[in-house]
Design a protein around this motif. Sequence first.
Motif, short mmCIF file in Angstrom:
data_model
loop_
_atom_site.label_atom_id
_atom_site.label_comp_id
_atom_site.label_asym_id
_atom_site.label_seq_id
_atom_site.Cartn_x
_atom_site.Cartn_y
_atom_site.Cartn_z
N VAL A 178 0.90 -1.15 0.00
CA VAL A 178 0.00 0.00 0.00
C VAL A 178 0.94 1.20 0.00
O VAL A 178 1.78 1.33 0.89
CB VAL A 178 -0.91 0.01 1.25
N SER A 179 0.84 2.06 -1.01
CA SER A 179 1.80 3.14 -1.18
C SER A 179 1.20 4.50 -0.87
O SER A 179 0.04 4.77 -1.19
CB SER A 179 2.33 3.15 -2.61
N PHE A 180 2.03 5.34 -0.27
CA PHE A 180 1.66 6.71 0.07
C PHE A 180 2.84 7.63 -0.21
O PHE A 180 3.98 7.20 -0.19
CB PHE A 180 1.27 6.82 1.55
N THR A 181 2.53 8.90 -0.45
CA THR A 181 3.60 9.85 -0.75
C THR A 181 3.95 10.75 0.43
O THR A 181 4.83 11.59 0.30
CB THR A 181 3.23 10.72 -1.96
N ASN A 182 3.27 10.57 1.56
CA ASN A 182 3.66 11.32 2.76
C ASN A 182 3.15 10.60 4.01
O ASN A 182 2.24 9.78 3.95
CB ASN A 182 3.15 12.77 2.71
#
Length: 64
Positions: A51-55
């Motif tokens: 599960v990817s997030f940028t912050n």
Amino acid sequence: MNNVKPAERERLPAGKAGSPVRGGIIMVVDDEPSIGQVLTRFLAGHNYETVSFTNGKEALTHEG
């Protein structure tokens, strides 16, 4: 384990010490999208879901 051929490794039961079977879900957090993409592809190659997030804030408030 180094003497085990790749085809034989796939037949090893999950959970045994040294088994190449992996899995699970890993949260990837990076403010550089290209780094997140590379890491996601690497982990997918080792049978992990990501599960990817940028912050960090986005990651910590994620419901799921």
